[in-house]
Each structure stands twice: as C-alpha cells, then as structure tokens.
Design an enzyme around this catalytic site. Structure first.
Site, PDB file in Angstrom:
ATOM      1  N   LYS A 178       0.910  -1.242  -0.172  1.00  0.00           N
ATOM      2  CA  LYS A 178       0.048  -0.010  -0.032  1.00  0.00           C
ATOM      3  C   LYS A 178       0.803   1.353   0.103  1.00  0.00           C
ATOM      4  CE  LYS A 178      -4.241  -1.974   1.609  1.00  0.00           C
ATOM      5  NZ  LYS A 178      -5.407  -2.057   2.527  1.00  0.00           N
ATOM      6  N   ARG A 217      -3.278 -10.238   5.349  1.00  0.00           N
ATOM      7  CA  ARG A 217      -3.861 -10.240   3.916  1.00  0.00           C
ATOM      8  C   ARG A 217      -2.710  -9.748   2.979  1.00  0.00           C
ATOM      9  NH1 ARG A 217      -6.286  -7.063  -0.057  1.00  0.00           N
ATOM     10  NH2 ARG A 217      -7.864  -8.094  -1.409  1.00  0.00           N
TER      11      ARG A 217
END
Length: 309
Positions: free
Chosen positions: A251, A285
């Site tokens: 991210k 995740r």
C-alpha cells in the site's frame, strides 16, 4: 492430465512446474469452512493470499483476469503456505469505479469453482454485494470479506443466512472518495467504535460471535499517519474480542515510508505484516505469501512459540 503442469512466473517469464491440479492438495472429506473456524479459534496468525481477478487493482490489476492464470497463482500461494485465498472481482483502490453484481460474479465464480475443485484451502470472497456473497458461497467460498462491513441493503441478513465467517472492515467514505481528505478526531477510538457497533449489529441479527472478524481498513479513508497509529495501537482493536485482520501489503503508506515505487514495496510490506502479527493480528492479507510466512516464523520465535512454516 497426468504429470506436472507448467505455469509461468510472471516476474521472470520462466516456466514453473506445479503438481497436477486434478490431485487435491489436502485430504479428501475436509470441510474448508469448519477447518477455517478451527484455525480462527486457535492462536496462530494466518496468511491470506490476495487474488485480484480485476483489470484495475492498484498492484496487480490485469495480471490474473484469465481463469487458468488466476488458478495457477492461487495454487502457487497455497504451495507457499497460504491459509486462505481471498478472491476479489471489483477493485477498491482509491478512485475505483463500481461495477455491477453480474460483472463481478462473472469474474469470481469461475475462479472459485476451479480452486474449489483442486484444493480444500479456505476461500474468501472480497465483496460488498449480497448477490455476489450468495453466488460465491454457493460456488464454494468459506468467508465473506466486506470492505463496507455489511452495510449494503440486505448484506447482514444474507451473511447470516449463508452461515460462513465474515470480516467487517472500516472505511471512511467510498473507494471513489475515501482518500480525498480523511479526517478523525481520534482515529483509533473512532475505528474501534465503528467496528464494535457493526459487530453488535451482526450479533443482534443472529450471527455467531465466533464467525466475526474485524479489519481496521488500512488505506481506506486514512492518511499514512492514521495507518501507522492504528498499527501501533492495534491492541485496542484486538481487545474488542474478535480476530483482527490486517492488510497493508504494497500500500501507499508503505511506499511513503520507503520512498519507492510500487514494485519495490516487498520488504516494507513484510516488515509491516510482522509488526501487525506482533501486535496481535490474527490474519494478514498479503500479496507475497512465502516471504510473509518466513517473517511470521521469526515473530513466533521472538514470542517464544514454535514457528510454523
């Protein structure tokens, strides 16, 4: 179909042999939903491998839109130690445009069926649409991973009826607007309050407490400062009494700390995942399964537990 089959390593273009997909990778008769529940009731940190079958996801959009390529990648992640495969057919990156339930189903159902036919690994469906939840669970999914925390009309009742575990995520705004100007008076308190309320609503509707997971939603309506504070104070969410899922893989918060391009976020992502596990996250995740499993072995050893690799 006898003998090993070749797939392609997308990073190098080289062929990679994998076992015949006609042979299940776990013992016959295993119920993936029940095995997932048993793992969630334990103490291990589980690794959820990301499989985006979308043309526009932020990191790997377009790489796995073909069913066979998606299946190859899913089975590679299983071989690397993934405990769950999370399949998503609609991008939730910042600025993403919504698609119809029909299009989303067309993307995910063939992949779920193919994976369920070759492996007993638990499968998660990453969706906010009740129609997609229903179709995915009927096709073999074992967990609903909803970035909107079952706030869509009919989502809670559908999830209760389907009777599989659910992950409730916090997001400020929508994928199209969430990163425009995220603001909080106290991000940890507000995220915890929202998730606790959503969990109470699910319990009131008849969901089992053991079937509820929480996700603070790193990068979903949050600045890097918000994300890092949530990670530092993750115990505030763990103390709500539900397994906490953390997704920080590749991210922009990681890139902002490193000052690197998307493809250079591996070490930062794995480090953040290890920190999350140390702070009590029960599910991670991730895009990079093998590297995350190695990091988890170090966390387990550091915490005085026998590493599981």
């Amino acid at each position: 179909m006898g003998g090993p089959q070749a797939s392609i390593d997308l990073s190098t273009g080289a062929p990679v042999a994998r076992p015949d997909v006609s042979v299940p990778r776990t013992a016959p008769g295993v119920n993936p939903t029940q095995s997932l529940r048993a793992r969630l009731a334990g103490h291990d940190t589980l690794v959820m491998g990301i499989l985006n079958v979308t043309p526009d996801s932020f990191s790997d959009g377009g790489a796995f839109v073909q069913r066979d390529r998606a299946l190859d990648h899913a089975l590679r992640m299983v071989d690397e130690g993934a405990d769950i495969i999370d399949i998503g057919g609609e991008s939730t990156r910042p600025g993403a445009v919504a698609i119809s339930a029909e299009e989303e189903l067309d993307r995910v159902i063939p992949v779920i069926k193919a994976l369920r036919g070759t492996s007993a690994v638990p499968v998660s469906i990453d969706t906010s649409k009740p129609q997609v939840m229903r179709g995915a669970v009927q096709a073999g999914a074992n967990l609903i991973n909803d970035v909107a925390a079952l706030q869509a009309d009919g989502a809670v009742s559908t999830a209760v009826e389907l009777g599989v575990p659910v992950c409730l995520m916090h997001m400020q705004g929508t994928p199209r607007t969430m990163q425009s100007a995220p603001r909080y008076a106290d991000v940890v308190a507000e995220v915890a309050e929202f998730l606790a309320e959503r969990a109470r609503d699910c319990l009131a509707a008849g969901m089992r407490q053991a079937d509820i997971l929480l996700d603070p939603g790193f990068g979903f309506g949050k600045t890097p400062a918000h994300n890092w504070r949530l990670l530092r104070e993750l115990r505030a969410l763990v103390d709500l009494g539900y397994p906490v899922l953390v997704g920080v893989s590749r991210k922009s918060t990681v890139a902002a700390a490193l000052g690197t391009r998307t493809e250079d976020r591996l070490i930062g992502s794995v480090t953040a995942a290890a920190l999350a596990a140390h702070e009590g996250a029960r599910l991670l995740r991730v895009h990079d399964v093998a590297q995350t499993k190695q990091a988890l072995a170090i966390v387990e050893a550091f915490n005085g537990r026998q590493p599981r690799v």
